[in-house]
Design a protein around this motif. Sequence first.
Motif, PDB file in Angstrom:
ATOM      1  N   UNK A 101       0.824  -1.215   0.000  1.00 42.50           N
ATOM      2  CA  UNK A 101       0.000   0.000   0.000  1.00 42.50           C
ATOM      3  C   UNK A 101       0.855   1.261   0.000  1.00 42.50           C
ATOM      4  N   UNK A 102       1.915   1.258   0.814  1.00 41.53           N
ATOM      5  CA  UNK A 102       2.774   2.446   0.899  1.00 41.53           C
ATOM      6  C   UNK A 102       3.473   2.715  -0.429  1.00 41.53           C
ATOM      7  N   UNK A 306       3.739  -2.125  16.083  1.00 40.28           N
ATOM      8  CA  UNK A 306       2.917  -1.293  15.181  1.00 40.28           C
ATOM      9  C   UNK A 306       3.281  -1.551  13.716  1.00 40.28           C
ATOM     10  N   UNK A 307       2.775  -2.660  13.175  1.00 40.57           N
ATOM     11  CA  UNK A 307       3.171  -3.058  11.824  1.00 40.57           C
ATOM     12  C   UNK A 307       2.841  -2.031  10.738  1.00 40.57           C
ATOM     13  N   UNK A 308       1.689  -1.341  10.793  1.00 44.05           N
ATOM     14  CA  UNK A 308       1.456  -0.311   9.775  1.00 44.05           C
ATOM     15  C   UNK A 308       2.550   0.753   9.762  1.00 44.05           C
ATOM     16  N   UNK A 309       2.982   1.165  10.947  1.00 41.48           N
ATOM     17  CA  UNK A 309       4.052   2.171  10.999  1.00 41.48           C
ATOM     18  C   UNK A 309       5.374   1.572  10.530  1.00 41.48           C
ATOM     19  N   UNK A 311       5.852  -0.795   8.333  1.00 41.28           N
ATOM     20  CA  UNK A 311       5.796  -0.864   6.872  1.00 41.28           C
ATOM     21  C   UNK A 311       6.049   0.503   6.246  1.00 41.28           C
ATOM     22  N   UNK A 312       5.358   1.517   6.769  1.00 40.99           N
ATOM     23  CA  UNK A 312       5.493   2.862   6.209  1.00 40.99           C
ATOM     24  C   UNK A 312       6.919   3.379   6.353  1.00 40.99           C
ATOM     25  N   UNK A 316       9.583   4.425   3.468  1.00 37.81           N
ATOM     26  CA  UNK A 316      10.144   5.784   3.483  1.00 37.81           C
ATOM     27  C   UNK A 316      11.665   5.743   3.406  1.00 37.81           C
ATOM     28  N   UNK A 317      12.284   4.874   4.214  1.00 39.61           N
ATOM     29  CA  UNK A 317      13.746   4.772   4.197  1.00 39.61           C
ATOM     30  C   UNK A 317      14.247   4.268   2.848  1.00 39.61           C
ATOM     31  N   UNK A 318      13.526   3.295   2.275  1.00 36.93           N
ATOM     32  CA  UNK A 318      13.972   2.743   0.994  1.00 36.93           C
ATOM     33  C   UNK A 318      13.899   3.792  -0.110  1.00 36.93           C
TER      34      UNK A 318
END
Length: 342
Positions: A101-102, A306-309, A311-312, A316-318
């Motif tokens: 999703x991200x 907090x898996x949603x965070x 993942x996000x 972001x880092x990638x």
Amino acid sequence: MTKAREPRRHPARRPTINDVAAAAGVSRGTVSRVLNGGRDVSPASHEAVERAMRKTGYVVNQHARSLVTQRSGSVAFILSEPQDRLFEDPNFNVLLHGCTQALAQHDITLLLTLASSVEDRKRLGRYLAGGHVDGALLVSTHSGSPLIPELLGRGLPVVACGKPLGYERQAAYVAADDRDGAHQMVGYLRSIGRRRIATISGPLDTPGGIERLAGYREAVGADGDPALITHGDYTRAGGEQAMQRLLEQAPDLDAVFVASDLMAAGALNALQRAGKRVPDDIAVGGFDDSQVATATQPPLTTIRQPYPRISAEMVRLLLGLIDGYSPAAVIVPTELVVRESA
């Protein structure tokens, strides 16, 4: 009699970037910047371009974009575990869904790749060498695995989920605060009157296995008893076997902190078979707050990741690495969730 020749039918012309610019009332360059990440574009112009793309039916030509940007528009999600773990452990699916999703918000495709064997890694290496992806999200790393050095050696942007053991300074990563989570759980078990608190750790070649065991040991301090510690493999069957060992080693234990919900579900099976009541005789705490935690009987008291965070932050880092930024690390806090098992 000569048959009249039918007029040649021309396919409908595909809308171009110029059509989008005209419909949006902006320059061609503005449309191009929106298509390539939206940098230096005002929110109003960005919205106008998006609206014009929908109106004209413009579809990005990914091949043409790749020739210009030298990017594939794809990212690999690399799971270094056997395929059956993907279906047994719900955490992997949650991470996969969150990362998908991200990345979709940036029009980037996520490709799932398994790399649990030497053959898998060779095949993956050939694929990556072909330039098919712009970066990789690496999940479930084990110490001694050649995956991280291989990926870094290829110059591929990589972000690991969990500390990449031995490569914390070279590779970017996002990790839950495993050590503090273990502290929280042991502290809670003590607060409800438990004194003989055991633990089933994760594998000691994984960052979660090491950090959660270290947090447990710090929390129990001088009260630590080697008989109260055993190790599992993050599977339900592994948790069941580990719980059986603990009951033999320390039959007077009154609580157990299990380093994953899936192993805790197995531990509950072993306790039920042994005639132990949960939480009356033995309180059980897990880690993850996965779907498993609410499906067990009784539902698990656990530590929420907090898996949603996560993942996000991984995405972001990638994206930052792909744009040329240096590797960074993010540690996200965990949270105690109290249910009926403790």
